[in-house]
Design an enzyme around this catalytic site. Sequence first.
Site, short mmCIF file in Angstrom:
data_model
loop_
_atom_site.label_atom_id
_atom_site.label_comp_id
_atom_site.label_asym_id
_atom_site.label_seq_id
_atom_site.Cartn_x
_atom_site.Cartn_y
_atom_site.Cartn_z
N SER A 66 37.55 -11.39 -39.40
CA SER A 66 37.86 -10.37 -38.40
C SER A 66 36.57 -9.71 -37.94
CB SER A 66 38.78 -9.31 -39.02
OG SER A 66 38.98 -8.24 -38.13
N GLU A 119 36.07 -2.19 -52.03
CA GLU A 119 37.47 -2.38 -52.38
C GLU A 119 38.00 -3.69 -51.81
OE1 GLU A 119 39.11 2.06 -53.02
OE2 GLU A 119 38.95 1.46 -50.94
N SER A 142 38.91 -7.28 -33.14
CA SER A 142 39.44 -5.92 -33.12
C SER A 142 39.25 -5.36 -31.72
CB SER A 142 38.68 -5.08 -34.15
OG SER A 142 38.94 -5.60 -35.43
N GLU A 184 31.47 -5.41 -41.57
CA GLU A 184 31.58 -6.29 -40.41
C GLU A 184 31.08 -7.68 -40.84
OE1 GLU A 184 32.78 -6.65 -37.26
OE2 GLU A 184 31.81 -8.60 -37.50
N ASN A 227 46.29 4.19 -39.59
CA ASN A 227 46.46 4.74 -40.94
C ASN A 227 45.54 5.94 -41.09
OD1 ASN A 227 48.34 2.85 -42.12
ND2 ASN A 227 46.70 1.35 -41.87
N HIS A 231 41.61 -3.16 -29.63
CA HIS A 231 41.98 -1.74 -29.68
C HIS A 231 42.03 -1.01 -28.34
CE1 HIS A 231 41.54 -2.44 -33.89
NE2 HIS A 231 40.25 -2.30 -33.93
N CYS A 256 42.75 -9.23 -48.93
CA CYS A 256 41.86 -8.65 -47.93
C CYS A 256 40.55 -8.32 -48.63
CB CYS A 256 42.54 -7.39 -47.37
SG CYS A 256 41.53 -6.49 -46.20
N CYS A 289 33.00 2.61 -35.87
CA CYS A 289 34.18 2.75 -35.02
C CYS A 289 34.81 4.11 -35.32
CB CYS A 289 35.17 1.62 -35.27
SG CYS A 289 34.43 0.01 -34.90
N CYS A 293 45.03 -0.65 -44.11
CA CYS A 293 43.88 -0.95 -43.23
C CYS A 293 43.15 0.33 -42.87
CB CYS A 293 44.34 -1.49 -41.89
SG CYS A 293 45.19 -2.99 -41.96
N1 SAH Z 1 34.81 -4.98 -39.34
C1 SAH Z 1 35.86 -5.88 -39.08
C2 SAH Z 1 36.81 -6.07 -40.22
C3 SAH Z 1 37.23 -4.87 -41.03
S1 SAH Z 1 38.34 -3.73 -40.32
C4 SAH Z 1 36.59 -5.45 -37.83
O1 SAH Z 1 36.41 -4.35 -37.37
O2 SAH Z 1 37.35 -6.28 -37.32
C5 SAH Z 1 39.92 -4.56 -40.29
C6 SAH Z 1 40.86 -4.02 -39.20
O3 SAH Z 1 41.34 -2.70 -39.54
C7 SAH Z 1 40.15 -3.88 -37.86
O4 SAH Z 1 40.95 -4.35 -36.82
C8 SAH Z 1 39.96 -2.39 -37.79
O5 SAH Z 1 39.74 -1.98 -36.48
C9 SAH Z 1 41.23 -1.87 -38.39
N2 SAH Z 1 41.18 -0.45 -38.78
C10 SAH Z 1 40.09 0.26 -39.13
N3 SAH Z 1 40.45 1.53 -39.43
C11 SAH Z 1 41.78 1.62 -39.27
C12 SAH Z 1 42.72 2.66 -39.45
N4 SAH Z 1 42.36 3.87 -39.88
N5 SAH Z 1 44.02 2.39 -39.20
C13 SAH Z 1 44.40 1.15 -38.81
N6 SAH Z 1 43.56 0.12 -38.63
C14 SAH Z 1 42.26 0.35 -38.86
FE1 SF4 Z 2 33.02 -1.51 -39.24
FE2 SF4 Z 2 35.31 -2.83 -38.68
FE3 SF4 Z 2 35.34 -0.25 -39.49
FE4 SF4 Z 2 34.40 -0.86 -37.06
S1 SF4 Z 2 36.53 -1.14 -37.79
S2 SF4 Z 2 33.45 0.57 -38.52
S3 SF4 Z 2 33.40 -2.81 -37.45
S4 SF4 Z 2 34.67 -1.99 -40.69
#
Ligand code: SAH
Ligand code: SF4
Length: 369
Positions: A200, A94, A222, A169, A300, A224, A107, A118, A343
């Site tokens: 990212s 997507e 990221s 990633e 989210n 967190h 995005c 994660c 996100c």
């Molecule tokens: N893999 C990369 C890029 C994709 S995720 C990374 O982890 O940075 C893009 C962003 O969305 C990251 O900061 C990720 O941690 C965040 N993200 C993932 N799941 C989420 C959720 N359910 N709610 C809010 N942010 C989220």
């Molecule tokens: Fe992969 Fe980014 Fe999601 Fe972590 S937050 S599982 S690195 S897409």
Amino acid sequence: MSSARLNFLGFTRSQWEALLIELGEKPYRAPQIMKWIHHRYVDDFADMSDISAKLRQQLAAMGDIREPEVITERISQDGTRKWLVRAASGSAVEMVFIPEDNRGTLCVSSQVGCALDCSFCSTGKQGFNSDLSAAEIIGQVRIARKALEAAYPDRSRAVTNVVLMGMGEPLLNFDNVIAAVELMMNDLAYGISKRKVTISTSGVVPAIYKLVGTTDASLAISLHAPNDELRSQLVPINRKYPIAELLQACRVYAATLGEKRTVTIEYTLMDGVNEQPEHAEELAVLLEGFPCKINLIPFNPFPGSGYKRPSQVAVRAFQDRLIRAGFGVTVRTTRGQDIQAACGQLVGEVEDKTRRQEQYKRIAVGAAV
Ligand code: SAH
Ligand code: SF4
């Protein structure tokens, strides 16, 4: 050169020049061909009227200019658009366009699924299927540009920014991502400023060092969590590359970018997990003197996630604490929720997850970077 057909959509300027020289042509044909592909959206070499018939035929015999197929396009009540596009592996990814008053952010995805697992990410929950090719990554930008130009001929809505924050990633698909980013920023292709193209990462430290001298795109990490104990629970790659190493790598990269360039710290706020006042205080200490801006993302939800979004009051309090400590802090507004485009809600259609274990092994032995 192998006999497999090439997809020229992902070819960078230097790849074009090398190929043209190999074919006995002048390298200055590269800009001409690239403009046909990325400015005029030509898919057939036969349409490139300022290129010789011989070269057009040679190129057509070697490969195609092929965008990924669009499976669905959905438009949210707030103007956010989400596309599901088919990857060569048969699965789908997507991408999302988020219009704002003075900009439009696309995005894009870099992988089908993600191996890093994660704990709060729906893409991670699906496991890893495959890398996207450079053509499949830049193809997302081309699809969105074309669709928006058709919908808004006055260009009132356009892709001004690209973030690699969709599925996957980016730094575990390094070469393809770098080629696509180069095309995003090159004037012969999409011409987006280096400040407005953001990679990212969840923290693949050796790959951050590899960015140095390879690209000057913007970087977001990221984070967190303000400490390793908590971060390792949320972002498992932290066990391999802890926070201090991650921040050091970012410092080195930011320093090579020069003046006034910062790294974006992404911090997803989850109720009762990482959004308490003490987390904000600890984060302020951790990031003291670090050249960054902070972007808070209220979690989210998705089915079965086990996490909750904090109240608006808690988000605001967290933001205020960091602002008082002197940081620039924004809160990412949730867009396109009616079409699951926020996100962490991007799931695509990941059909075969069996390669996940294999990818894990690659990461464990450090061979992936
Ligand atoms: N893999 C990369 C890029 C994709 S995720 C990374 O982890 O940075 C893009 C962003 O969305 C990251 O900061 C990720 O941690 C965040 N993200 C993932 N799941 C989420 C959720 N359910 N709610 C809010 N942010 C989220
Ligand atoms: Fe992969 Fe980014 Fe999601 Fe972590 S937050 S599982 S690195 S897409």
